[in-house]
Design a protein around this motif. Structure first.
Motif, short mmCIF file in Angstrom:
data_model
loop_
_atom_site.label_atom_id
_atom_site.label_comp_id
_atom_site.label_asym_id
_atom_site.label_seq_id
_atom_site.Cartn_x
_atom_site.Cartn_y
_atom_site.Cartn_z
N SER A 186 -26.52 -15.26 -34.89
CA SER A 186 -26.36 -16.71 -34.74
C SER A 186 -27.22 -17.20 -33.59
O SER A 186 -27.46 -16.48 -32.62
N THR A 188 -27.73 -20.65 -30.85
CA THR A 188 -27.17 -21.88 -30.30
C THR A 188 -28.20 -22.49 -29.36
O THR A 188 -28.86 -21.77 -28.61
N ASP A 190 -27.09 -25.34 -27.61
CA ASP A 190 -26.27 -26.19 -26.76
C ASP A 190 -25.38 -25.38 -25.82
O ASP A 190 -24.26 -25.77 -25.48
N LYS A 193 -21.76 -24.02 -27.32
CA LYS A 193 -20.71 -24.91 -27.84
C LYS A 193 -20.60 -24.78 -29.35
O LYS A 193 -19.50 -24.77 -29.92
N THR A 194 -21.75 -24.70 -30.02
CA THR A 194 -21.77 -24.49 -31.47
C THR A 194 -22.78 -23.38 -31.79
O THR A 194 -23.79 -23.24 -31.10
N TRP A 195 -22.47 -22.62 -32.84
CA TRP A 195 -23.34 -21.53 -33.27
C TRP A 195 -23.71 -21.72 -34.73
O TRP A 195 -22.87 -22.09 -35.54
N GLU A 196 -24.98 -21.47 -35.06
CA GLU A 196 -25.45 -21.51 -36.43
C GLU A 196 -25.80 -20.08 -36.87
O GLU A 196 -26.70 -19.45 -36.32
#
Length: 205
Positions: A186, A188, A190, A193-196
């Protein structure tokens, strides 16, 4: 991880601290001595620390690999490419270090991926360092992905550049069963804070 910073101390704190220390010294002198901790209790505290040297043992051997890869990352894409092939893992020279040979194909997209991975265990830090190796080019990616397992889940992190931006990268390894394992990569941008998720590798045997 940031080091903690100690605030500057004013002179009146020094005076108050000296007074408190004198009171504590007097009280300690009148109190009966306490016995030091026994060697057995100190030893038990050390034993409870997890030794992760065998955390990747579940992966040793030959696997079938099914991969889903997201080429366009951190742009909201959902265009995944699938691959199938092999992922073979072996220990090196009787140690806990292990080496992966990985090769998959996507017939529909006419794509081929071949890679190698070196995993080294540091007994002092109780952490693994994972290096991507390109034997064709004779290169090893730096910095390594560093982390450890908690139970049957391992998390590993490093920092990379992606299209001119500095991002965090996370690997998650899951020991699902004697015949199934899974790895996710994954990104990120940011700070976590959020993971893709952009790479999912499902292993079976």
């Amino acid at each position: 991880m940031r080091d903690g910073l100690l605030p500057n101390r004013s002179p009146w704190l020094s005076v108050a601290g000296a007074f408190a220390l004198s009171c504590l010294s007097a009280r300690a002198a009148s109190a009966p001595p306490t016995a030091p901790p026994s060697p057995s209790s100190a030893g038990s505290a050390r034993i409870t620390a997890h030794d992760g040297a065998h955390d990747f043992d579940f992966l040793i051997g030959d696997w079938k690999a099914h991969v889903r890869r997201l080429p366009d990352r951190l742009v909201g894409s959902n265009a995944w490419v699938t691959y199938d092939g092999i992922s073979n893992h072996k220990k090196l020279l009787g140690s806990n270090a292990n080496f992966e040979e990985f090769e998959v194909d996507s017939p529909e997209s006419h794509l081929h991926i071949r890679g190698q991975t070196l995993r080294l265990y540091n007994a002092d830090s109780r952490q693994w360092r994972i290096y991507l190796v390109d034997v064709d080019k004779g290169t090893i990616d730096f910095p390594p992905v560093v982390g450890q397992f908690t139970g049957k889940r391992g998390e590993f992190f490093n920092q990379q550049e992606w299209k001119g931006r500095t991002i965090l990268v996370r690997y998650v390894w899951l020991d699902l069963s004697p015949t199934a394992a899974r790895m996710e990569q994954s990104f990120t941008d940011d700070g976590g804070k959020t993971w893709e998720v952009n790479w999912i590798c499902e292993l079976t045997r």
